[in-house]
Design a protein around this motif. Sequence first.
Motif, mmCIF file in Angstrom:
data_model
loop_
_atom_site.group_PDB
_atom_site.id
_atom_site.type_symbol
_atom_site.label_atom_id
_atom_site.label_comp_id
_atom_site.label_asym_id
_atom_site.label_seq_id
_atom_site.Cartn_x
_atom_site.Cartn_y
_atom_site.Cartn_z
ATOM 1 N N LEU A 28 0.819 -1.212 0.000
ATOM 2 C CA LEU A 28 0.000 0.000 0.000
ATOM 3 C C LEU A 28 0.855 1.265 0.000
ATOM 4 C CD1 LEU A 28 -2.837 -1.025 2.489
ATOM 5 C CD2 LEU A 28 -2.940 -0.887 -0.014
ATOM 6 N N GLU A 29 1.978 1.229 0.710
ATOM 7 C CA GLU A 29 2.881 2.386 0.724
ATOM 8 C C GLU A 29 3.435 2.630 -0.673
ATOM 9 O OE1 GLU A 29 6.257 4.963 1.104
ATOM 10 O OE2 GLU A 29 6.403 2.892 0.443
ATOM 11 N N GLY A 30 3.810 1.566 -1.357
ATOM 12 C CA GLY A 30 4.323 1.698 -2.720
ATOM 13 C C GLY A 30 3.276 2.236 -3.683
ATOM 14 N N LEU A 37 15.083 0.257 4.109
ATOM 15 C CA LEU A 37 14.628 1.609 4.462
ATOM 16 C C LEU A 37 14.637 2.544 3.262
ATOM 17 C CD1 LEU A 37 16.314 2.212 7.938
ATOM 18 C CD2 LEU A 37 13.962 1.536 7.465
ATOM 19 N N LEU A 38 15.690 2.508 2.470
ATOM 20 C CA LEU A 38 15.784 3.397 1.304
ATOM 21 C C LEU A 38 14.738 3.077 0.242
ATOM 22 C CD1 LEU A 38 19.639 3.792 0.791
ATOM 23 C CD2 LEU A 38 18.015 5.496 1.637
ATOM 24 N N ALA A 39 14.300 1.843 0.197
ATOM 25 C CA ALA A 39 13.298 1.451 -0.798
ATOM 26 C C ALA A 39 11.990 2.209 -0.620
ATOM 27 C CB ALA A 39 13.042 -0.049 -0.718
ATOM 28 N N SER A 40 11.744 2.699 0.574
ATOM 29 C CA SER A 40 10.493 3.420 0.814
ATOM 30 C C SER A 40 10.487 4.805 0.179
ATOM 31 C CB SER A 40 10.228 3.537 2.313
ATOM 32 O OG SER A 40 11.211 4.344 2.934
ATOM 33 N N ILE A 100 12.118 5.353 -2.887
ATOM 34 C CA ILE A 100 12.386 5.144 -4.309
ATOM 35 C C ILE A 100 11.119 4.576 -4.947
ATOM 36 C CG2 ILE A 100 13.760 3.839 -5.978
ATOM 37 C CD1 ILE A 100 15.974 3.765 -3.828
ATOM 38 N N PRO A 101 10.642 5.181 -6.039
ATOM 39 C CA PRO A 101 9.450 4.615 -6.691
ATOM 40 C C PRO A 101 9.668 3.142 -7.044
ATOM 41 C CG PRO A 101 9.958 6.752 -7.612
ATOM 42 C CD PRO A 101 11.105 6.396 -6.694
ATOM 43 N N PHE A 102 8.686 2.334 -6.801
ATOM 44 C CA PHE A 102 8.686 0.883 -7.014
ATOM 45 C C PHE A 102 9.609 0.139 -6.043
ATOM 46 C CE2 PHE A 102 7.697 2.807 -11.151
ATOM 47 C CZ PHE A 102 6.455 2.244 -11.399
ATOM 48 N N GLY A 103 10.220 0.842 -5.101
ATOM 49 C CA GLY A 103 11.170 0.223 -4.174
ATOM 50 C C GLY A 103 10.549 -0.803 -3.252
ATOM 51 N N THR A 104 9.367 -0.515 -2.741
ATOM 52 C CA THR A 104 8.754 -1.467 -1.805
ATOM 53 C C THR A 104 8.324 -2.751 -2.505
ATOM 54 O OG1 THR A 104 6.608 -0.377 -2.020
ATOM 55 C CG2 THR A 104 7.999 0.306 -0.176
ATOM 56 N N PHE A 105 8.040 -2.668 -3.805
ATOM 57 C CA PHE A 105 7.691 -3.879 -4.550
ATOM 58 C C PHE A 105 8.924 -4.783 -4.680
ATOM 59 C CE2 PHE A 105 4.941 -0.499 -6.510
ATOM 60 C CZ PHE A 105 3.813 -0.812 -5.765
ATOM 61 N N TYR A 106 10.073 -4.164 -4.903
ATOM 62 C CA TYR A 106 11.333 -4.904 -4.970
ATOM 63 C C TYR A 106 11.631 -5.559 -3.622
ATOM 64 C CZ TYR A 106 16.371 -5.664 -4.893
ATOM 65 O OH TYR A 106 17.614 -6.217 -4.716
ATOM 66 N N ILE A 107 11.437 -4.819 -2.546
ATOM 67 C CA ILE A 107 11.705 -5.350 -1.203
ATOM 68 C C ILE A 107 10.791 -6.531 -0.905
ATOM 69 C CG2 ILE A 107 11.581 -4.807 1.268
ATOM 70 C CD1 ILE A 107 14.035 -3.677 -0.301
ATOM 71 N N ASP A 108 9.536 -6.422 -1.291
ATOM 72 C CA ASP A 108 8.614 -7.531 -1.056
ATOM 73 C C ASP A 108 9.081 -8.787 -1.777
ATOM 74 O OD1 ASP A 108 6.113 -8.658 -0.013
ATOM 75 O OD2 ASP A 108 5.531 -8.727 -2.132
#
Length: 97
Positions: free
Chosen positions: A14-16, A75-78, A80-88
């Motif tokens: 949801l954050e992403g 933390l940095l992924a939050s 960066i656009p699309f970062g949280t999807f990569y982290i998941d």
Amino acid sequence: MFSFFNLFRIIALLEGVSYLLLLFIATPIKYLANDPQYVKLLGMPHGILFIAYIAFAFMFKKGFSWSTKQFIIILLASIIPFGTFYIDRKYLKVETK
């Protein structure tokens, strides 16, 4: 089944999504159409999700033994656009196996 880890994955998603909507839809509408209502509408939920994402990352750091480098990437992924999807995909999906 409910778990805080599944909640973290949902918050990351949801954050992403809220970040992408804010960056690529609400902000251009604000500046191109001179209509700030979408930024106001999406800003607060995104802020709450961002803070929740950071809090959950700190909560799970020790439990999943993330190295300092991994934790900084998470933390940095939050921001960066699309970062949280990569982290998941890279870190959070692996933890559930």
